[in-house]
Design a protein around this motif. Structure first.
Motif, PDB file in Angstrom:
ATOM      1  N   ALA A   1       0.845  -1.193   0.000  1.00  0.00           N
ATOM      2  CA  ALA A   1       0.000   0.000   0.000  1.00  0.00           C
ATOM      3  C   ALA A   1       0.883   1.246   0.000  1.00  0.00           C
ATOM      4  N   TRP A   2       0.429   2.277  -0.698  1.00  0.00           N
ATOM      5  CA  TRP A   2       1.228   3.490  -0.916  1.00  0.00           C
ATOM      6  C   TRP A   2       0.302   4.692  -0.960  1.00  0.00           C
ATOM      7  N   ILE A   3       0.759   5.823  -0.402  1.00  0.00           N
ATOM      8  CA  ILE A   3      -0.063   7.042  -0.460  1.00  0.00           C
ATOM      9  C   ILE A   3       0.587   8.140  -1.295  1.00  0.00           C
ATOM     10  N   GLY A   4       1.864   7.984  -1.607  1.00  0.00           N
ATOM     11  CA  GLY A   4       2.602   8.984  -2.372  1.00  0.00           C
ATOM     12  C   GLY A   4       3.970   9.185  -1.751  1.00  0.00           C
ATOM     13  N   ASP A   5       4.839   9.845  -2.483  1.00  0.00           N
ATOM     14  CA  ASP A   5       6.172  10.174  -1.976  1.00  0.00           C
ATOM     15  C   ASP A   5       6.087  11.559  -1.345  1.00  0.00           C
ATOM     16  N   LEU A   6       6.067  11.602  -0.021  1.00  0.00           N
ATOM     17  CA  LEU A   6       5.712  12.836   0.678  1.00  0.00           C
ATOM     18  C   LEU A   6       6.848  13.499   1.441  1.00  0.00           C
TER      19      LEU A   6
ATOM     20  N   ALA B   1       7.216  17.479   0.747  1.00  0.00           N
ATOM     21  CA  ALA B   1       7.342  17.434  -0.708  1.00  0.00           C
ATOM     22  C   ALA B   1       6.046  17.912  -1.355  1.00  0.00           C
ATOM     23  N   THR B   2       6.149  18.291  -2.602  1.00  0.00           N
ATOM     24  CA  THR B   2       4.948  18.580  -3.372  1.00  0.00           C
ATOM     25  C   THR B   2       4.150  17.290  -3.494  1.00  0.00           C
ATOM     26  N   VAL B   3       2.871  17.358  -3.210  1.00  0.00           N
ATOM     27  CA  VAL B   3       2.011  16.179  -3.318  1.00  0.00           C
ATOM     28  C   VAL B   3       1.551  16.107  -4.771  1.00  0.00           C
ATOM     29  N   LEU B   4       2.021  15.100  -5.466  1.00  0.00           N
ATOM     30  CA  LEU B   4       1.765  15.012  -6.899  1.00  0.00           C
ATOM     31  C   LEU B   4       0.316  14.666  -7.209  1.00  0.00           C
ATOM     32  N   GLU B   5      -0.191  15.328  -8.225  1.00  0.00           N
ATOM     33  CA  GLU B   5      -1.554  15.084  -8.680  1.00  0.00           C
ATOM     34  C   GLU B   5      -1.710  13.619  -9.071  1.00  0.00           C
ATOM     35  N   GLY B   6      -2.831  13.048  -8.686  1.00  0.00           N
ATOM     36  CA  GLY B   6      -3.123  11.663  -9.026  1.00  0.00           C
ATOM     37  C   GLY B   6      -2.683  10.658  -7.979  1.00  0.00           C
ATOM     38  N   THR B   7      -1.866  11.086  -7.011  1.00  0.00           N
ATOM     39  CA  THR B   7      -1.469  10.161  -5.949  1.00  0.00           C
ATOM     40  C   THR B   7      -2.612  10.042  -4.944  1.00  0.00           C
ATOM     41  N   PRO B   8      -2.635   8.960  -4.176  1.00  0.00           N
ATOM     42  CA  PRO B   8      -3.682   8.827  -3.160  1.00  0.00           C
ATOM     43  C   PRO B   8      -3.721  10.015  -2.190  1.00  0.00           C
ATOM     44  N   ALA B   9      -2.559  10.514  -1.781  1.00  0.00           N
ATOM     45  CA  ALA B   9      -2.529  11.658  -0.862  1.00  0.00           C
ATOM     46  C   ALA B   9      -3.190  12.881  -1.492  1.00  0.00           C
ATOM     47  N   HIS B  10      -2.900  13.136  -2.744  1.00  0.00           N
ATOM     48  CA  HIS B  10      -3.500  14.276  -3.439  1.00  0.00           C
ATOM     49  C   HIS B  10      -5.012  14.113  -3.546  1.00  0.00           C
ATOM     50  N   GLU B  11      -5.443  12.923  -3.908  1.00  0.00           N
ATOM     51  CA  GLU B  11      -6.878  12.670  -4.054  1.00  0.00           C
ATOM     52  C   GLU B  11      -7.617  12.855  -2.728  1.00  0.00           C
ATOM     53  N   ALA B  12      -6.921  12.639  -1.602  1.00  0.00           N
ATOM     54  CA  ALA B  12      -7.535  12.820  -0.279  1.00  0.00           C
ATOM     55  C   ALA B  12      -7.489  14.276   0.180  1.00  0.00           C
ATOM     56  N   GLY B  13      -6.814  15.138  -0.580  1.00  0.00           N
ATOM     57  CA  GLY B  13      -6.774  16.558  -0.250  1.00  0.00           C
ATOM     58  C   GLY B  13      -5.512  17.032   0.439  1.00  0.00           C
ATOM     59  N   LEU B  14      -4.525  16.172   0.591  1.00  0.00           N
ATOM     60  CA  LEU B  14      -3.283  16.560   1.260  1.00  0.00           C
ATOM     61  C   LEU B  14      -2.410  17.424   0.352  1.00  0.00           C
TER      62      LEU B  14
ATOM     63  N   THR C   1     -10.655  15.802   7.967  1.00  0.00           N
ATOM     64  CA  THR C   1     -10.759  14.345   7.939  1.00  0.00           C
ATOM     65  C   THR C   1     -11.265  13.950   6.564  1.00  0.00           C
ATOM     66  N   SER C   2     -10.597  12.962   5.980  1.00  0.00           N
ATOM     67  CA  SER C   2     -10.900  12.578   4.607  1.00  0.00           C
ATOM     68  C   SER C   2     -10.688  11.080   4.431  1.00  0.00           C
ATOM     69  N   SER C   3     -11.295  10.537   3.398  1.00  0.00           N
ATOM     70  CA  SER C   3     -11.027   9.150   3.013  1.00  0.00           C
ATOM     71  C   SER C   3      -9.872   9.136   2.031  1.00  0.00           C
ATOM     72  N   LEU C   4      -9.025   8.137   2.169  1.00  0.00           N
ATOM     73  CA  LEU C   4      -7.876   7.996   1.283  1.00  0.00           C
ATOM     74  C   LEU C   4      -7.865   6.563   0.759  1.00  0.00           C
ATOM     75  N   ARG C   5      -7.939   6.430  -0.552  1.00  0.00           N
ATOM     76  CA  ARG C   5      -7.881   5.104  -1.182  1.00  0.00           C
ATOM     77  C   ARG C   5      -6.421   4.802  -1.488  1.00  0.00           C
ATOM     78  N   LEU C   6      -5.894   3.779  -0.848  1.00  0.00           N
ATOM     79  CA  LEU C   6      -4.487   3.419  -1.003  1.00  0.00           C
ATOM     80  C   LEU C   6      -4.207   2.918  -2.413  1.00  0.00           C
ATOM     81  N   GLY C   7      -3.046   3.277  -2.904  1.00  0.00           N
ATOM     82  CA  GLY C   7      -2.624   2.824  -4.224  1.00  0.00           C
ATOM     83  C   GLY C   7      -1.416   1.920  -4.101  1.00  0.00           C
TER      84      GLY C   7
END
Length: 159
Positions: A43-48, A61-74, A119-125
């Motif tokens: 499981a991965w959320i992004g390179d943060l 780090a910049t939270v890259l678009e399309g990563t799970p962290a970005h999709e959760a709003g981080l 608080t947000s949902s994060l779908r792991l990639g």
């Protein structure tokens, strides 16, 4: 294929000068190289670039678009405070949570962002990083055609 002018001209026209994306796994397989996802099951959320802080894990780090962290709003500068019910005091805390999940699982995250707790949902990639191995390293057979390709491609041209 290394002295194939038609192949070279077509490759440059399509992939270097053009906009098509080369199918590198197939191209490198001709030379006995395997291209694969390095960590397909983790499981991965992004390179943060996370560092521990007094409120959680600071995203450096910049939270890259399309990563799970970005999709959760981080975003960069946010403080990751809670993931799946576990407080985040160290990077190891996050690694422990991720080790209990698979790509595709959804976890709840709480984070500090611009003075607010969100608080947000994060779908792991799964981590998209790739690795390139020789067929020998991957336990795959090296055919006569691959050996010939390698000799032609990588062999010394000095006489």
């Amino acid at each position: 294929a290394t002295r194939d002018t038609a192949f070279a001209n077509d490759f440059f026209r399509r992939f270097i000068e053009g906009r098509e994306v080369a199918e590198y796994p197939a191209l490198l397989a001709q030379a006995g190289f395997l291209v694969r996802q390095a960590q397909p099951t983790g499981a991965w959320i992004g390179d943060l670039n996370l560092t521990a802080s007094n409120r959680g894990l600071l995203i450096g780090a910049t939270v890259l678009e399309g990563t799970p962290a970005h999709e959760a709003g981080l975003s960069s500068g946010d403080q990751l405070m809670v993931v799946d019910g576990s407080a985040m005091g160290t990077v190891r805390d996050l690694e422990d949570v991720l080790s209990r999940h698979q790509p595709g699982d959804t976890v709840t995250v709480s984070f500090g962002s611009r003075g607010q707790v969100v608080t947000s949902s994060l779908r792991l990639g799964s981590n998209p990083r790739i690795e390139i191995l020789t067929f020998e390293e991957a336990g795959r057979p090296v055919t006569t055609a691959i050996r010939a390709f390698r000799a032609d491609w990588l062999g010394s041209k000095v006489r």
